[in-house]
Design a protein around this motif. Structure first.
Motif, PDB file in Angstrom:
ATOM      1  N   ALA A 167       0.834  -1.208   0.000  1.00 50.39           N
ATOM      2  CA  ALA A 167       0.000   0.000   0.000  1.00 50.39           C
ATOM      3  C   ALA A 167       0.870   1.261   0.000  1.00 50.39           C
ATOM      4  CB  ALA A 167      -0.946  -0.009   1.196  1.00 50.39           C
ATOM      5  N   GLU A 168       2.001   1.223   0.695  1.00 54.72           N
ATOM      6  CA  GLU A 168       2.927   2.364   0.686  1.00 54.72           C
ATOM      7  C   GLU A 168       3.472   2.617  -0.721  1.00 54.72           C
ATOM      8  OE1 GLU A 168       5.904   1.715   3.712  1.00 54.72           O
ATOM      9  OE2 GLU A 168       4.397   1.773   5.301  1.00 54.72           O
ATOM     10  N   LEU A 169       3.696   1.561  -1.466  1.00 54.12           N
ATOM     11  CA  LEU A 169       4.142   1.718  -2.855  1.00 54.12           C
ATOM     12  C   LEU A 169       3.053   2.353  -3.714  1.00 54.12           C
ATOM     13  CD1 LEU A 169       5.939  -1.721  -3.399  1.00 54.12           C
ATOM     14  CD2 LEU A 169       7.001   0.498  -2.887  1.00 54.12           C
ATOM     15  N   VAL A 170       1.814   1.962  -3.474  1.00 58.53           N
ATOM     16  CA  VAL A 170       0.693   2.565  -4.206  1.00 58.53           C
ATOM     17  C   VAL A 170       0.637   4.059  -3.889  1.00 58.53           C
ATOM     18  CG1 VAL A 170      -1.822   2.588  -4.509  1.00 58.53           C
ATOM     19  CG2 VAL A 170      -0.612   0.409  -4.235  1.00 58.53           C
ATOM     20  N   TYR A 171       0.796   4.388  -2.629  1.00 62.75           N
ATOM     21  CA  TYR A 171       0.790   5.802  -2.239  1.00 62.75           C
ATOM     22  C   TYR A 171       1.924   6.544  -2.948  1.00 62.75           C
ATOM     23  CZ  TYR A 171       0.172   9.964   0.548  1.00 62.75           C
ATOM     24  OH  TYR A 171      -0.063  11.262   0.931  1.00 62.75           O
ATOM     25  N   TYR A 172       3.095   5.929  -2.997  1.00 64.91           N
ATOM     26  CA  TYR A 172       4.250   6.498  -3.679  1.00 64.91           C
ATOM     27  C   TYR A 172       3.927   6.788  -5.150  1.00 64.91           C
ATOM     28  CZ  TYR A 172       8.999   6.644  -5.676  1.00 64.91           C
ATOM     29  OH  TYR A 172      10.140   6.999  -6.350  1.00 64.91           O
ATOM     30  N   LEU A 173       3.237   5.858  -5.785  1.00 67.50           N
ATOM     31  CA  LEU A 173       2.908   6.001  -7.202  1.00 67.50           C
ATOM     32  C   LEU A 173       1.787   7.004  -7.470  1.00 67.50           C
ATOM     33  CD1 LEU A 173       3.010   2.265  -8.356  1.00 67.50           C
ATOM     34  CD2 LEU A 173       4.502   4.107  -9.192  1.00 67.50           C
ATOM     35  N   GLN A 174       0.832   7.115  -6.552  1.00 63.96           N
ATOM     36  CA  GLN A 174      -0.396   7.844  -6.857  1.00 63.96           C
ATOM     37  C   GLN A 174      -0.611   9.145  -6.091  1.00 63.96           C
ATOM     38  OE1 GLN A 174      -2.855   7.003  -9.290  1.00 63.96           O
ATOM     39  NE2 GLN A 174      -1.021   5.895  -9.909  1.00 63.96           N
ATOM     40  N   MET A 203       1.359  -0.885 -16.879  1.00 61.60           N
ATOM     41  CA  MET A 203       2.696  -1.094 -17.448  1.00 61.60           C
ATOM     42  C   MET A 203       3.627   0.063 -17.109  1.00 61.60           C
ATOM     43  SD  MET A 203       2.934  -3.838 -19.442  1.00 61.60           S
ATOM     44  CE  MET A 203       2.656  -4.340 -21.103  1.00 61.60           C
ATOM     45  N   THR A 204       3.135   1.282 -17.252  1.00 61.13           N
ATOM     46  CA  THR A 204       3.989   2.435 -16.951  1.00 61.13           C
ATOM     47  C   THR A 204       4.255   2.525 -15.453  1.00 61.13           C
ATOM     48  OG1 THR A 204       2.071   3.906 -16.943  1.00 61.13           O
ATOM     49  CG2 THR A 204       3.335   3.762 -18.989  1.00 61.13           C
ATOM     50  N   ASN A 205       3.240   2.245 -14.643  1.00 60.67           N
ATOM     51  CA  ASN A 205       3.441   2.230 -13.195  1.00 60.67           C
ATOM     52  C   ASN A 205       4.492   1.191 -12.805  1.00 60.67           C
ATOM     53  OD1 ASN A 205       1.617   4.237 -12.300  1.00 60.67           O
ATOM     54  ND2 ASN A 205      -0.098   2.820 -12.497  1.00 60.67           N
ATOM     55  N   PHE A 206       4.391   0.015 -13.407  1.00 61.24           N
ATOM     56  CA  PHE A 206       5.329  -1.056 -13.088  1.00 61.24           C
ATOM     57  C   PHE A 206       6.748  -0.694 -13.511  1.00 61.24           C
ATOM     58  CE2 PHE A 206       7.535  -5.025 -14.377  1.00 61.24           C
ATOM     59  CZ  PHE A 206       7.726  -5.545 -13.102  1.00 61.24           C
ATOM     60  N   GLY A 207       6.906  -0.196 -14.721  1.00 59.04           N
ATOM     61  CA  GLY A 207       8.240   0.179 -15.197  1.00 59.04           C
ATOM     62  C   GLY A 207       8.878   1.229 -14.316  1.00 59.04           C
ATOM     63  N   TYR A 208       8.087   2.195 -13.911  1.00 57.81           N
ATOM     64  CA  TYR A 208       8.596   3.277 -13.060  1.00 57.81           C
ATOM     65  C   TYR A 208       9.033   2.754 -11.693  1.00 57.81           C
ATOM     66  CZ  TYR A 208       8.727   7.622 -10.403  1.00 57.81           C
ATOM     67  OH  TYR A 208       9.115   8.656  -9.599  1.00 57.81           O
ATOM     68  N   ILE A 209       8.171   1.993 -11.049  1.00 63.74           N
ATOM     69  CA  ILE A 209       8.489   1.534  -9.698  1.00 63.74           C
ATOM     70  C   ILE A 209       9.608   0.494  -9.714  1.00 63.74           C
ATOM     71  CG2 ILE A 209       6.836  -0.366  -9.358  1.00 63.74           C
ATOM     72  CD1 ILE A 209       6.159   1.146  -6.663  1.00 63.74           C
ATOM     73  N   ASP A 210       9.696  -0.258 -10.801  1.00 66.04           N
ATOM     74  CA  ASP A 210      10.760  -1.251 -10.934  1.00 66.04           C
ATOM     75  C   ASP A 210      12.133  -0.573 -11.018  1.00 66.04           C
ATOM     76  OD1 ASP A 210      11.659  -3.974 -11.180  1.00 66.04           O
ATOM     77  OD2 ASP A 210      11.976  -3.604 -13.316  1.00 66.04           O
ATOM     78  N   LYS A 211      12.191   0.591 -11.625  1.00 59.55           N
ATOM     79  CA  LYS A 211      13.457   1.344 -11.705  1.00 59.55           C
ATOM     80  C   LYS A 211      13.751   2.103 -10.417  1.00 59.55           C
ATOM     81  CE  LYS A 211      14.932   0.343 -15.756  1.00 59.55           C
ATOM     82  NZ  LYS A 211      15.917  -0.719 -15.764  1.00 59.55           N
ATOM     83  N   GLN A 212      12.725   2.678  -9.789  1.00 59.42           N
ATOM     84  CA  GLN A 212      12.914   3.491  -8.590  1.00 59.42           C
ATOM     85  C   GLN A 212      13.247   2.644  -7.350  1.00 59.42           C
ATOM     86  OE1 GLN A 212      12.776   6.995  -8.463  1.00 59.42           O
ATOM     87  NE2 GLN A 212      12.859   6.690 -10.667  1.00 59.42           N
ATOM     88  N   ILE A 270       9.716  -1.268   0.319  1.00 57.27           N
ATOM     89  CA  ILE A 270       9.972  -2.703   0.444  1.00 57.27           C
ATOM     90  C   ILE A 270      10.769  -3.235  -0.744  1.00 57.27           C
ATOM     91  CG2 ILE A 270       7.748  -3.361  -0.602  1.00 57.27           C
ATOM     92  CD1 ILE A 270       9.432  -5.245   2.309  1.00 57.27           C
ATOM     93  N   LEU A 271      10.650  -2.602  -1.903  1.00 64.23           N
ATOM     94  CA  LEU A 271      11.391  -3.077  -3.079  1.00 64.23           C
ATOM     95  C   LEU A 271      12.899  -2.929  -2.887  1.00 64.23           C
ATOM     96  CD1 LEU A 271       9.144  -1.802  -5.995  1.00 64.23           C
ATOM     97  CD2 LEU A 271       9.194  -4.056  -4.919  1.00 64.23           C
ATOM     98  N   LYS A 272      13.311  -1.871  -2.207  1.00 66.76           N
ATOM     99  CA  LYS A 272      14.728  -1.690  -1.912  1.00 66.76           C
ATOM    100  C   LYS A 272      15.230  -2.831  -1.023  1.00 66.76           C
ATOM    101  CE  LYS A 272      18.099   1.547  -0.118  1.00 66.76           C
ATOM    102  NZ  LYS A 272      18.340   2.871   0.454  1.00 66.76           N
ATOM    103  N   LYS A 273      14.436  -3.180  -0.024  1.00 64.50           N
ATOM    104  CA  LYS A 273      14.794  -4.284   0.885  1.00 64.50           C
ATOM    105  C   LYS A 273      14.862  -5.613   0.129  1.00 64.50           C
ATOM    106  CE  LYS A 273      13.205  -6.805   4.896  1.00 64.50           C
ATOM    107  NZ  LYS A 273      11.982  -7.499   5.248  1.00 64.50           N
TER     108      LYS A 273
END
Length: 171
Positions: free
Chosen positions: A29-36, A114-123, A127-130
Motif C-alpha cells: 500500500a505504501e508503494l501505491v501511495y508512492y505512485l499515486q 505497465m507504466t506504473n510497473f516500469g517506473y516503480i521497478d526502476k525506482q 519494500i522493493l529496496k529491501k
C-alpha cells in the motif's frame, strides 16, 4: 454476501507466502501511495490498502505470487538445475521471466499498469529496496517484481475508479 468476502485456499496461501517472505500488505500500500499521491490530493493509506486488497483477490495474482515465491525459495535451497540456478540466484538482467510473471499481474487492470510497473521497478522505493538487497542471502528475483506489479495494478485500479467517478459526474 459471505461467498464474496470469503478467501479461497489459494488466496490464503498466497497471502501467507507474502507474509512469510517479509512482505506486508501495508508495504505494498505504501508503494501505491508512492505512485499515486501526486495525482490524488485526498489519497489516504486506507484507499491504497483497499486497492491492494482487491488486487490480491484475483486468481492470476495469487498464482503469480505462489509460482514466483516457490522459484525464489528453490533457488535459495540450490535445487534448480544449472544454468537456471545461477540465473535466478544472481537475478541476471537479461533473464526477464520474472518480469513476464509480474506483467501477468499488471495486465489484470489494463495498460496503465505497465507504466506504473516500469517506473516503480526502476525506482525501487520502500519494500522493493529491501527485497533487492542481496546481502541478506535471500533470493527475491521473482518477489520484488511481483510486489511491484501488485502495487502497479492497485495504482491502476485506483486510477480507473477515479476515472469512473469522473464519468459519473459528467453523465
Amino acid at each position: 454476501m459471505a461467498k464474496y468476502t470469503k478467501k479461497s485456499e489459494l488466496e490464503v496461501n498466497a497471502r501467507k507466502a507474502l507474509k512469510d517472505r517479509g512482505v506486508k500488505v501495508e508495504d505494498i500500500a505504501e508503494l501505491v501511495y508512492y505512485l499515486q499521491s501526486k495525482y490524488h490530493n485526498d489519497l489516504s493509506m486506507d484507499d491504497c490498502l483497499h486497492n491492494v486488497e482487491r488486487v490480491l483477490t484475483k486468481r492470476e495474482v495469487q498464482n503469480a505470487i505462489l509460482t514466483g515465491i516457490e522459484l525464489d525459495m528453490l533457488a535459495e535451497q540450490k535445487k534448480l538445475s544449472q544454468p537456471l540456478q545461477k540465473t535466478i540466484e544472481t537475478d541476471e538482467g537479461l533473464y526477464g521471466i520474472d518480469e513476464v510473471i509480474a506483467l501477468s499481474i499488471v495486465n489484470v487492470y489494463g495498460s496503465i499498469g505497465m507504466t506504473n510497473f516500469g517506473y516503480i521497478d526502476k525506482q525501487k522505493p520502500g519494500i522493493l529496496k529491501k527485497l533487492n538487497d542481496k546481502s541478506s542471502g535471500e533470493i527475491h528475483t521473482f518477489l520484488d517484481d511481483i510486489v511491484g506489479a501488485i502495487a502497479a495494478a492497485a495504482s491502476s485500479r485506483l486510477a480507473h475508479s477515479d476515472a469512473d467517478a469522473l464519468d459519473d459526474v459528467d453523465a
